[in-house]
Design an enzyme around this catalytic site. Structure first.
Site, short mmCIF file in Angstrom:
data_model
loop_
_atom_site.label_atom_id
_atom_site.label_comp_id
_atom_site.label_asym_id
_atom_site.label_seq_id
_atom_site.Cartn_x
_atom_site.Cartn_y
_atom_site.Cartn_z
N ASN A 76 0.43 -1.41 -0.30
CA ASN A 76 -0.25 -0.35 -0.01
C ASN A 76 0.73 1.35 -0.36
O ASN A 76 2.18 1.83 0.78
CB ASN A 76 -0.86 0.43 1.01
CG ASN A 76 -1.88 -1.39 1.11
OD1 ASN A 76 -2.20 -2.31 1.92
ND2 ASN A 76 -2.83 -1.05 0.30
N ASP A 113 -6.26 -7.07 7.12
CA ASP A 113 -7.78 -6.78 6.95
C ASP A 113 -8.68 -7.81 5.98
O ASP A 113 -9.17 -7.91 6.05
CB ASP A 113 -8.20 -6.26 7.01
CG ASP A 113 -7.95 -4.39 5.96
OD1 ASP A 113 -7.11 -5.11 5.38
OD2 ASP A 113 -8.22 -3.61 6.13
N ASP A 123 -2.97 -0.54 11.00
CA ASP A 123 -3.09 0.19 10.79
C ASP A 123 -4.59 1.05 10.87
O ASP A 123 -5.41 1.50 9.79
CB ASP A 123 -3.26 0.40 9.22
CG ASP A 123 -2.59 2.11 8.68
OD1 ASP A 123 -2.13 3.01 9.67
OD2 ASP A 123 -2.54 2.20 7.67
N LEU A 178 -8.77 4.11 0.39
CA LEU A 178 -8.95 3.61 2.00
C LEU A 178 -8.27 4.55 2.90
O LEU A 178 -6.69 5.04 2.14
CB LEU A 178 -8.47 2.31 1.80
CG LEU A 178 -9.18 1.14 1.19
CD1 LEU A 178 -8.77 -0.11 1.34
CD2 LEU A 178 -9.98 0.29 1.59
N ALA A 179 -8.47 4.42 4.01
CA ALA A 179 -7.85 5.22 4.87
C ALA A 179 -8.06 4.67 6.17
O ALA A 179 -7.89 4.97 6.83
CB ALA A 179 -8.59 6.27 5.25
#
Length: 392
Positions: free
Chosen positions: A218, A246, A270, A303-304
């Site tokens: 990522n 995840d 994260d 995605l955050a």
């Protein structure tokens, strides 16, 4: 032998104990918060229904939890620590975001204050993971637009405020080879991430002393057979890297690929303020993010961070094929060793009695931090469900 009584006996727990040498069926004793003895016979835990005793999880990348975001300062880190201990995390690094310097300084000051007076019934605060601002502005992901190259002077000013244990940077930025060497001299573990660097720049970063890679795959240049990118540098050369298991950030096949290539790959959450909370809108640094469908995203769909908790990370790793012992090591022993912590992340004499009690379905029943009960599945019951005592 193990009796049928489901109880804890003094400062000890009985069951299938995961030690650095393998599984033992027997008793784990502690005194003054530290393990003093482990007794038992080698066992395959799949052959019985006694509880599984694992070392507490060590999460080196945590932005928030329980509605609190690390960049808020104040009591946010305490809220995070109390939230994540409910999911088996017994030690963590509070992780900051790219932000104006005064916001980062305030967050670090408040984290240091909370470390001096640790919250009760909470995960241990090990220090800070500084994720930015020394990132590539072209690969920010969910990071706010305040990235810039770092300097020795800037880093030293931040180190004076709080113990920064891990720092993420983009190795290709000007002056960062020198900065990596300086951080290593100061005892900081350097990860490469949020980077547009090439394979060659990743290899050069490792040669300068960088220790690994932030949330592998990522926010970094991907693997192509003619341009291997930063991912290629990691797969070809890294001993350590963190990954978010995840099953949303990274496909299971990519996780398995990394497991074959990187010996000490370890999992992180994260996680954001949305972890442990219902669907809705939350803060991530200065940005607003939305939790829904098991993920956290910016308004544009990026995605955050995540809503992942470490107990779910354990189950996810097992789902994609790891055995329980290997999955546990990648969420406890390996991250602890990565930052030089030898007294957490494993169940052995002399280590802190940070112990997880799981039932055979791998549901968390109780969490001990330094021998103190920090969380029980049945909050009104002082004795964790599913433990057993050894008949003398």
């Amino acid at each position: 032998m193990i009796s049928s009584d489901a109880k804890r006996d003094g400062d000890c727990l009985d069951g299938n104990i995961l030690t650095p040498q393998g599984w033992r069926l027997g008793r784990l004793d502690w005194q003054d918060g530290r393990i003093v003895s482990l007794e038992g016979e080698p066992v395959d835990p799949m052959t019985n229904d006694y509880p599984r005793l694992l070392p507490g999880f060590v999460d080196l990348h945590v932005h928030g939890g329980g509605g609190a975001d690390a960049m808020e300062g104040g009591e946010a880190a305490a809220t995070m620590a109390r939230t994540h201990v409910r999911f088996g995390t017994t030690s963590l690094l509070v992780t900051t975001m790219t932000a104006p310097s005064e916001d980062i300084q305030r967050a670090l000051t408040d984290i240091a204050r909370l470390m001096a007076t640790p919250p009760l019934r909470a995960a241990r605060l090990l220090g800070v993971h500084l994720e930015g601002p020394f990132l590539n502005p072209g690969k920010l992901g969910a990071q706010p637009p305040y990235a810039h190259p770092g300097t020795v002077e800037a880093v030293d000013a931040l180190l004076a405020l709080a113990p920064i244990r891990v720092l993420t940077l983009a190795p290709e930025l000007g002056g960062h080879a020198e900065l990596i060497r300086h951080l290593c001299d100061r005892g900081v573990r350097v990860l490469m991430g949020h980077t547009l660097g090439s394979y060659e720049e990743g290899v050069a970063g490792l040669a300068s002393g960088a220790h690994g890679f932030t949330h592998l795959f990522n926010a970094m240049t991907g693997l192509h057979h003619r341009e291997p990118g930063m991912v290629g540098a990691a797969l070809a050369h890294a001993e350590h890297a963190e990954i978010i298991p995840d099953l949303l950030h990274v496909h299971p096949g990519a996780i398995l690929t990394a497991l074959r290539a990187i010996p000490r790959l370890y999992g992180v959450t994260d996680s954001t303020a949305a972890a442990g909370m219902p669907d809705g809108d939350y803060r991530l640094g200065e940005q607003r993010v939305t939790k829904c469908l098991g993920g956290v995203r910016l308004a544009d769909g990026t995605l955050a961070g995540s809503t992942l908790t470490m107990d779910q990370a354990l189950r996810n790793l097992i789902e994609i094929g790891l055995d329980l012992a290997d999955a546990s090591r990648r969420l406890s022993q390996y991250p602890a060793e990565f930052i030089g912590e030898q007294e957490i992340g494993r169940l052995a004499p002399g280590c802190h009695a940070d112990v997880l009690v799981l039932n055979p379905d791998l549901e968390l029943e109780a969490v001990y931090v330094g021998g103190q009960l920090a969380h029980a599945a049945r909050a009104a019951d002082a004795s964790p469900v599913g433990t057993s005592s050894v008949s003398q």
